[in-house]
Enzyme design. Structure first.
Site, PDB file in Angstrom:
ATOM      1  N   CYS A 146      30.105  -0.874 -38.105  1.00  0.00           N
ATOM      2  CA  CYS A 146      31.399  -0.756 -38.811  1.00  0.00           C
ATOM      3  C   CYS A 146      32.551  -0.875 -37.797  1.00  0.00           C
ATOM      4  O   CYS A 146      32.568  -1.818 -37.002  1.00  0.00           O
ATOM      5  CB  CYS A 146      31.422   0.560 -39.590  1.00  0.00           C
ATOM      6  N   ASP A 302      28.088  -4.887 -49.577  1.00  0.00           N
ATOM      7  CA  ASP A 302      29.040  -4.039 -48.860  1.00  0.00           C
ATOM      8  C   ASP A 302      30.351  -3.978 -49.666  1.00  0.00           C
ATOM      9  O   ASP A 302      30.979  -5.009 -49.913  1.00  0.00           O
ATOM     10  CB  ASP A 302      29.296  -4.626 -47.467  1.00  0.00           C
ATOM     11  N   HIS A 331      27.175  -0.991 -47.452  1.00  0.00           N
ATOM     12  CA  HIS A 331      27.794  -0.667 -46.168  1.00  0.00           C
ATOM     13  C   HIS A 331      27.016   0.419 -45.418  1.00  0.00           C
ATOM     14  O   HIS A 331      26.799   0.322 -44.216  1.00  0.00           O
ATOM     15  CB  HIS A 331      29.245  -0.212 -46.393  1.00  0.00           C
TER      16      HIS A 331
END
Lengths: 356, 187
Positions: A146, A302, A331
């Protein structure tokens, strides 16, 4: 133990044992202590301010080059070691990798002036040096998840340290694309929505605001997780997984004010990373400086980082060996399911100098 | 025909409906907030909230200053000093690393020099042995030379003796009768 329904009865068949299990498990959520996270054995290598560098020794070392995890600044990194058998870190140590993880810690009011440049230059760089020295290896593999992927990419573009491989998952690189309401993005870019004063006053962005921001972008009203829990509460494995996920989701950390200002201004508003205009220390962080082998992973489901935000890195780096894949996951699912360990191993095994 | 083995899950329907409701509510919120007016109103709200909080903080700082009470800003300053100290220790530690590394390099170099010295000593010993051997050989040669000289001298002496013999012989050959007569005459 199902009760047969006669054709004349209007009462539906109820699996009473299942219903008992359901409510027993629901009750346990309120009565039993929270599940323990971070079970993989680890040792502290280095500590600075609130940040800690952890070392997770390999069960049996099979690769010379260690993996160095850089996690996001928004959440706590124990999602990478969330539960036995599905832990990403446990999976990798079992496969023979030496794993290092930089836990940024929870910034306090006194850390409000820590910017992304400080995090990269004074924390990440030192941690990487320590990990290389500690492992006795000549090179290292950076793994960013991320926002940690963004930070790892910026660092890799200014690093003097020997980075052999760079792995980034669900990473925002191009901030011109945005999954939230487009008028909000427009307002932030043209100055109609300015949070500079807010950051100045608060110092750090409080965890509740960070949580609120993610909610606002994704789903402002969110209660289906509870109905889903009720629906599947008879399965104790699901309840355990739900509890872990729920704990992690609500366990937000404050975001250092200066770093948030840079994130919203330099990255989101001005999209400086793609333009190569970010400066770290006295060096310009241009992604074309990256020559390390590159592996990029995106999640097709995601709901936070779009593929269009990750994919541009492929054309921006100078790496000759670069791979991009899209995985059928969300995600957080990539880390939560432990799938990430297998994906990393498949790519990194041949690039991590296997030991005979 | 209904499946009598399939059991009823009361929460399955609830979950399905909740998914629907959640999506509808969020779509509504999205439409409600995704406009410039909302963005501007949010900005105004944020600004007002920030100003209110700022004035609160200023008053708190002023009051704390009068009462001589430490505030979070003071704690921040102290914490920053700690971080500075940490960074200094870190820098020292890195310098120690460099020193350790250079000592290791030097130790390796010294090891190399010692190895070379060992070779030199070995070679010197070999040379010494050779020298002693040569010296001995030289002495032998000298002795041999002296013996040769003596032999030469003997040969020279023999040569002189030979010459005398030759002279005698020639004398004898020249006058053999006289010598014989003379040898047998007595006066």
């Amino acid at each position: 133990m199902a009760v047969n329904k006669s054709e004349n009865t209007i009462m539906p068949n109820l699996a009473y044992e299942r219903e008992l299990n359901r409510w027993r498990n629901v009750l346990k959520i309120f009565t039993e202590p929270e599940p323990k996270m971070g079970h993989t054995p680890r040792v502290e290598v280095w500590r600075k301010n609130k940040s800690v560098l952890w070392h997770y020794p390999a069960k049996q070392r099979k690769f010379e080059i260690p993996l160095f995890f850089v996690y996001s600044l928004f959440n706590k990194p124990y999602i990478l070691d969330v539960a036995p058998k599905t832990s990403v870190i446990e999976g990798l140590t079992n496969l023979g990798y030496e794993v290092y993880l930089l836990d940024w810690g929870t910034p306090g009011y006194e850390d409000k002036k820590i910017g992304l440049d400080t995090y990269i230059d004074k924390y990440l760089r030192t941690a990487v040096k320590r990990a290389i020295r500690h492992s006795g290896a000549e090179e290292i593999t950076l793994v960013g998840y991320c926002l940690g992927g963004t930070i790892a990419s910026i660092y890799a573009s200014v690093a003097d340290e020997p980075i052999k491989n760079l792995i980034v998952a669900t990473v925002p690189i191009d901030f011109s694309a945005f999954i939230g309401p487009d008028k909000w993005a427009e307002g932030m870019r043209n100055g109609d929505l300015n949070i500079e004063h807010f950051i100045d006053v608060y110092g750090n962005i409080p965890p509740k605001f960070v949580e609120g921001m993610f909610r606002a972008i994704g789903a402002p009203i969110y209660f289906t997780n509870y109905t889903m829990l009720l629906h599947r509460a008879h399965d104790h494995r699901y309840v355990d997984k739900w509890r872990r996920m729920n704990k992690w989701t609500l366990d937000q950390v404050p975001f250092a004010g200066e770093a948030y200002r840079q994130l919203s201004t330099d990255l989101f508003k001005d999209n400086k990373l793609v333009k190569g205009e970010i400066v770290i220390g006295n060096k310009q962080a241009d992604l074309k400086n990256i020559k390390a082998n590159l592996f990029v992973i995106s999640g097709s489901r995601d709901n936070l980082i779009l593929e269009e935000q990750s994919k541009p890195i492929m054309d921006l780096v100078s790496s000759e060996d670069k791979t991009y894949i899209v995985v059928e996951t969300g995600h957080v699912g990539l880390a939560l399911s432990g799938l990430f360990a297998k994906i990393v191993d498949q790519w990194a095994a041949s690039r991590s100098e296997p030991l005979n | 025909m209904p499946d009598n083995n399939k059991t009823y899950d009361p929460f399955e329907t609830l979950h399905k409906f909740s998914l629907l409701w959640e999506k509808q509510i969020n779509d509504f919120i999205y439409l409600w907030t995704n406009n410039n007016e909302f963005v501007k109103a949010a900005n105004l709200g944020t600004e007002l909230h920030s100003r209110y909080l700022e004035s609160m903080k200023k008053n708190q700082e002023a009051l704390a200053s009068v009462l001589n009470l430490p505030t979070k800003s003071d704690v921040t300053n102290v914490a920053n000093l700690t971080i500075q100290a940490e960074e200094k220790i870190e820098a020292l530690e890195e310098q120690l690393w460099d020193l350790q590394d250079s000592v290791k390099v030097q130790a390796k170099e010294i090891e190399g020099v010692v190895e070379v010295s060992k070779d030199i000593i070995k070679l010197t010993k070999q040379l010494k042995t050779e020298l002693v051997k040569t010296k001995k050989e030289l002495t032998d040669t000298k002795n041999l030379h002296e013996e040769l000289q003596e032999m030469k001298f003997e040969i020279m002496k023999l040569a002189g003796f030979k010459e005398e013999l030759e002279a005698l012989r020639s004398l004898m050959e020249k006058d053999p009768a006289h010598e014989l007569t003379g040898a047998g005459t007595s006066k």
